[in-house]
Design a protein around this motif. Sequence first.
Motif, PDB file in Angstrom:
ATOM      1  N   TRP A   1      -1.139  -1.701  11.600  1.00 32.97           N
ATOM      2  CA  TRP A   1      -0.434  -1.206  12.787  1.00 32.97           C
ATOM      3  C   TRP A   1      -1.441  -0.839  13.887  1.00 32.97           C
ATOM      4  O   TRP A   1      -2.487  -0.244  13.600  1.00 32.97           O
ATOM      5  CB  TRP A   1       0.391   0.026  12.451  1.00 32.97           C
ATOM      6  CG  TRP A   1       1.491  -0.185  11.465  1.00 32.97           C
ATOM      7  CD1 TRP A   1       1.513   0.217  10.158  1.00 32.97           C
ATOM      8  CD2 TRP A   1       2.755  -0.813  11.706  1.00 32.97           C
ATOM      9  NE1 TRP A   1       2.697  -0.132   9.564  1.00 32.97           N
ATOM     10  CE2 TRP A   1       3.492  -0.764  10.487  1.00 32.97           C
ATOM     11  CE3 TRP A   1       3.344  -1.406  12.819  1.00 32.97           C
ATOM     12  CZ2 TRP A   1       4.768  -1.288  10.363  1.00 32.97           C
ATOM     13  CZ3 TRP A   1       4.613  -1.938  12.698  1.00 32.97           C
ATOM     14  CH2 TRP A   1       5.323  -1.880  11.486  1.00 32.97           C
TER      15      TRP A   1
ATOM     16  N   VAL B   1       0.324  -2.626   7.291  1.00 35.76           N
ATOM     17  CA  VAL B   1       1.780  -2.798   7.339  1.00 35.76           C
ATOM     18  C   VAL B   1       2.333  -2.886   5.920  1.00 35.76           C
ATOM     19  O   VAL B   1       3.338  -2.257   5.583  1.00 35.76           O
ATOM     20  CB  VAL B   1       2.156  -4.045   8.158  1.00 35.76           C
ATOM     21  CG1 VAL B   1       3.673  -4.257   8.145  1.00 35.76           C
ATOM     22  CG2 VAL B   1       1.653  -3.910   9.598  1.00 35.76           C
TER      23      VAL B   1
ATOM     24  N   PRO C   1       5.632   2.667  10.340  1.00 34.38           N
ATOM     25  CA  PRO C   1       4.702   3.097  11.397  1.00 34.38           C
ATOM     26  C   PRO C   1       4.821   4.595  11.684  1.00 34.38           C
ATOM     27  O   PRO C   1       5.826   5.059  12.203  1.00 34.38           O
ATOM     28  CB  PRO C   1       5.144   2.263  12.611  1.00 34.38           C
ATOM     29  CG  PRO C   1       6.565   1.900  12.335  1.00 34.38           C
ATOM     30  CD  PRO C   1       6.667   1.757  10.845  1.00 34.38           C
TER      31      PRO C   1
ATOM     32  N   PRO D   1       2.480  -4.489  15.199  1.00 31.84           N
ATOM     33  CA  PRO D   1       2.164  -4.792  13.799  1.00 31.84           C
ATOM     34  C   PRO D   1       1.106  -5.879  13.658  1.00 31.84           C
ATOM     35  O   PRO D   1       1.085  -6.608  12.678  1.00 31.84           O
ATOM     36  CB  PRO D   1       3.516  -5.287  13.271  1.00 31.84           C
ATOM     37  CG  PRO D   1       4.105  -6.020  14.438  1.00 31.84           C
ATOM     38  CD  PRO D   1       3.629  -5.286  15.684  1.00 31.84           C
TER      39      PRO D   1
ATOM     40  N   GLY E   1       7.780  -4.937  10.709  1.00 29.01           N
ATOM     41  CA  GLY E   1       6.518  -5.453  11.232  1.00 29.01           C
ATOM     42  C   GLY E   1       6.429  -6.962  11.284  1.00 29.01           C
ATOM     43  O   GLY E   1       5.391  -7.540  10.948  1.00 29.01           O
TER      44      GLY E   1
END
Length: 288
Positions: A57, A72, A81, A93, A146
Amino acid sequence: GDFATAYEDAAQWRGTVQLRAGVHQLLRNLDLAPNVHVVADTQPVVISGDKAGDTYWKPNNNDPGAANRMLVVGADDVNLPTLDPGPYGYVYPSGNSSDDTPYGFLSSRTVTNAVFEGITFASFYYSAFYCGSDVSLLLRNCRVVGCNTSANSENAAINFKSAGFIDAENCAFIGNVRVLNLSSTRAVTNTFAGCVFSDNHASSYGACIRTTSGAYLNMTNCVFRRNRANSQAWRDTACLTVSGMSSVAPNRITDCLFEDNRLSGDAYGCVCQEGGNSFTIFTRCRFY
């Protein structure tokens, strides 16, 4: 065993694939199969496009530094997140994402009754599902996390480009660069019940959903939280950019919550009705 092989075997017999808890890497695109049911035997089950296990992230699209990176997809599950991007920020992501599998599932034929239950899809470079043909996709208790790690503004975690529809119940869509592009050459209704859209963003059209042509929405008891429109370009909204080809079938948004969604500059708010050929009915919705 190997999920890709098991799925392709099930496609021959219209069968069921049961997946044990853990991360199942998908190293190549799969052809979406009709009448195949993929279900989690135990939780959590993650189908991941992160080939190298290193996609992370990026708060406000910045590398937080090697010591502070949050992957992720972790060893056993996704990491949602939690890095603080600030009050008006967003989380990409896309760290180390260039080698992620481009697509999870592709369709080039009519596909009916493709069912996924209790599955998390994460870290696909473009889309977890790219449906270029007439598809009916059913998601139950799934998560899409993501995806579109390429941060390509033309893509989304789930793409319907020709015809067909999605029916999602009790699903969560988190941290994607746009969640859904929905388009259809004929009038279809896409249904979402009890779903959560959070921490998604986009730089054009809707961060959560964009509809065009014959694709319509029927949404009940859904939550839109902390999604962000990054610019004023191309009717960018934090949640929904909707249009259609007929005023006969309106979009219906009922008992939904829009909370703490974020805008940059002259973005188009939470919702934009694009063009005058359709309309949207909001019933008992709350905006905070």
